[in-house]
Scaffold this motif. Structure first.
Motif, PDB file in Angstrom:
ATOM      1  N   LEU A 254      43.901  34.183  19.845  1.00 17.12           N
ATOM      2  CA  LEU A 254      45.176  34.222  20.544  1.00 17.12           C
ATOM      3  C   LEU A 254      44.973  33.902  22.022  1.00 17.12           C
ATOM      4  N   SER A 255      45.984  33.273  22.630  1.00 16.96           N
ATOM      5  CA  SER A 255      45.874  32.965  24.056  1.00 16.96           C
ATOM      6  C   SER A 255      47.252  32.922  24.704  1.00 16.96           C
ATOM      7  N   TRP A 256      47.265  33.235  25.983  1.00 14.55           N
ATOM      8  CA  TRP A 256      48.494  33.244  26.783  1.00 14.55           C
ATOM      9  C   TRP A 256      48.163  32.726  28.182  1.00 14.55           C
ATOM     10  N   SER A 257      49.189  32.334  28.915  1.00 13.53           N
ATOM     11  CA  SER A 257      48.982  32.034  30.322  1.00 13.53           C
ATOM     12  C   SER A 257      48.735  33.344  31.064  1.00 13.53           C
ATOM     13  N   LEU A 258      48.237  33.252  32.278  1.00 14.51           N
ATOM     14  CA  LEU A 258      47.940  34.452  33.051  1.00 14.51           C
ATOM     15  C   LEU A 258      49.206  35.236  33.402  1.00 14.51           C
ATOM     16  N   ASP A 259      50.387  34.633  33.232  1.00 15.12           N
ATOM     17  CA  ASP A 259      51.644  35.338  33.479  1.00 15.12           C
ATOM     18  C   ASP A 259      51.789  36.571  32.584  1.00 15.12           C
ATOM     19  N   SER A 260      51.142  36.525  31.426  1.00 14.70           N
ATOM     20  CA  SER A 260      51.258  37.631  30.462  1.00 14.70           C
ATOM     21  C   SER A 260      50.093  38.605  30.524  1.00 14.70           C
ATOM     22  N   VAL A 261      49.278  38.532  31.581  1.00 17.70           N
ATOM     23  CA  VAL A 261      48.046  39.313  31.607  1.00 17.70           C
ATOM     24  C   VAL A 261      48.304  40.815  31.544  1.00 17.70           C
ATOM     25  N   LEU A 262      49.327  41.325  32.213  1.00 16.96           N
ATOM     26  CA  LEU A 262      49.562  42.774  32.211  1.00 16.96           C
ATOM     27  C   LEU A 262      49.969  43.288  30.837  1.00 16.96           C
ATOM     28  N   PRO A 263      50.989  42.729  30.178  1.00 19.51           N
ATOM     29  CA  PRO A 263      51.323  43.254  28.852  1.00 19.51           C
ATOM     30  C   PRO A 263      50.234  43.025  27.812  1.00 19.51           C
ATOM     31  N   VAL A 264      49.545  41.883  27.881  1.00 21.47           N
ATOM     32  CA  VAL A 264      48.482  41.616  26.900  1.00 21.47           C
ATOM     33  C   VAL A 264      47.349  42.624  27.045  1.00 21.47           C
TER      34      VAL A 264
END
Length: 510
Positions: A254-264
């Motif tokens: 799984l991967s996300w942009s750094l914008d989602s770092v807090l919830p992830v």
């Protein structure tokens, strides 16, 4: 490879002067037909001399013995003692993070000792089904030479379903992995690599050979399971208990942009806590970036999670559901599609990754339920990540968190030398740079790592660090790596290496 440069030859002059040409001839004559002695003038010397981490490539051995047998190791150690040179083993490419598999003395390269022998269990193994996979627990033993790598064991899994829990980097030597603990993507299910060890052959500092196991040299055997390499002797073989697999496992990336770092990060850490005792679920969580320019570093910054599950896909999706709900519609769709069923051999390939290449530095921490990262810490890490100075190394920089629990934490902390039995994650903060990067880039990367780590922990990191990610700048490394087990390790060291022949800056007893 080309012949060594004048600078390389000059770097080994001082230790080499202690030893006569006749002494070197005597060493060569003592070796078996399968072994070879290399000196700096030999064409075969350069590729064996350089360690995997080129940060320490400036340390050149006076000589290299490519060992083929245990007797070669005995001869080399006795010779080195007699002429007054240190002897340092290297099981493969020399992955040691702090360069402790380098020396200006005699390097013992073990890569030719790559024999693998399996012995099935005579009685029926205990079998259990975990969803679509059936596991025969304790199906037999496998004995491997000191030069065997993680990648060498992969064909056993692919062709015969035989599995030993090892690390994810194919080129890492099993010897270094097991001696310092050994984390991977099946350790919650089957324990650390060192927990699967049942016996090991060790050449001691006086050249004697001993077999260490539960019923023989038991103190040494205790120390070998987490006490780190090059402390008590040179290991020439290891015997592990193996499992046998039939069926499939769940895999996810799984991967996300750094914008989602807090919830992830918050969600993944909560999942790790909730599944601490569920040995079927394995997770590696991280943030990272790469590039040279500010734009590249910001564009490539991401947060990611990867792992496997011994059970059904429905069970795995239920565990991952809170993570799969995070992100943009495109990220959610991509991540949902990335959860799939594969064979254990396919999972081993998909989960594999090489440790940073060329030049790298790292710092680690063992996190438990009281020291998990807060939003504030994660935010500080993400901010510092975007300030990474950049380099030409595609491995970039960031941190990875390897989930612990399951069978790892069911072993009492004093039962083996590996003391970290109450952790939830091992965190590794890393940075890397290319061989062709300037000294200024290298210095900037190392300075950034110190600031990155300090920002995460606000200058007060957890008490423990992982001994297989050694940090030469770590002050209280004795407590950090070994905790309450350090005094016993010192006693074992004094018994088996009373003259402190095997030593380096963070060696037991130093």
């Amino acid at each position: 490879m080309t012949a060594p440069t004048d600078a390389a030859a000059a770097a080994v002059t001082e230790p080499a002067e202690r030893v006569s040409r006749q002494d070197w001839k005597r060493l060569a004559a003592s070796l078996s037909p399968g072994a070879t002695l290399y000196r700096p003038a030999n064409s075969g010397y350069p590729p064996l001399a350089i360690p995997f981490n080129h940060r320490y490539a400036g340390t050149h051995p006076a000589g290299i013995v490519a060992c083929a047998t245990t007797k070669d190791v005995c001869s080399a150690i006795r010779w080195a003692r007699a002429v007054g040179l240190p002897a340092v083993p290297r099981s493969g490419l020399g992955h040691n993070y702090a360069g402790y598999s380098t020396t200006t003395g005699l390097l013992l390269n073990m890569s030719r000792m790559r024999n693998i022998v399996t012995t099935p269990r005579r009685s029926a193994a205990r079998s259990r089904a975990y969803g679509p996979i059936k596991v025969a627990h304790g199906a037999g033993t496998v004995t491997v030479g000191a030069g065997v790598t993680n990648g060498d064991l992969h064909p056993l899994l692919e062709d015969q379903g035989i599995f030993v829990p090892t690390g994810r980097c194919p080129s890492v030597g099993v010897a270094g992995l097991v001696l310092g603990g050994g984390i991977g993507f099946s350790d919650k299910m089957f324990g650390l690599t060192c927990d699967r060890l049942v016996a090991t052959t060790v050449v001691l500092a006086d050249g004697r050979v001993v077999e260490a196991g539960e019923d023989s040299e038991s103190d040494l055997f205790w120390a070998c399971r987490g006490g780190a390499g090059n402390n008590f002797g040179v290991h020439t073989s290891f015997t592990f208990q193996y499992e046998r697999f039939q069926g499939d496992v769940g895999f996810y990336r799984l991967s996300w942009s750094l914008d989602s770092v807090l919830p992830v990060m918050a969600t993944a850490q909560r999942i790790a806590q909730e599944t601490e005792d569920d040995k079927r679920f394995h997770l590696r969580l991280g943030i990272g970036t790469r590039g040279r320019t500010r734009k590249q570093i910001r564009t490539n910054a991401n947060v990611n999670a990867i792992g496997q599950y011994y059970g059904t896909l429905d069970e795995l999706r239920a565990v991952l559901a809170p993570l799969l709900a995070i992100g943009t519609p495109e990220e959610r769709a991509r991540n949902c599609a990335a959860v799939r069923e594969v064979t254990p051999a396919e999972a081993s390939t998909l989960l594999s990754a090489t440790t940073p290449v060329e030049n790298f530095a790292a710092k680690s921490a063992v996190l438990n339920s009281r020291t998990l990262l807060t939003d504030q810490q994660v935010g500080a890490a993400a901010e510092r990540l975007l300030d990474w100075p950049g380099s030409g190394n595609p491995d970039g920089a960031g941190f990875a968190m390897f989930a612990l629990g399951g069978e790892i934490n069911r072993v009492p902390r004093r039962a083996t030398a590996f003391v970290h039995r109450d952790g939830l994650f091992i965190l590794a903060a890393e940075t890397s740079w290319a061989d062709y990067d300037s000294p200024e880039v290298a210095a900037a990367n190392q300075h950034w790592l110190q600031e990155f780590y300090a920002a995460i922990f606000d200058g007060a990191p957890p008490a423990h660090s992982y001994q297989n990610f050694p940090d030469p700048k770590l002050r209280d490394w004795r407590e950090a790596y070994y905790g309450v087990n350090y005094p016993r390790l010192v006693r074992v060291k004094r018994r088996y290496d009373p003259t402190d022949f095997f030593r380096y800056p963070q060696a037991i007893g130093s």
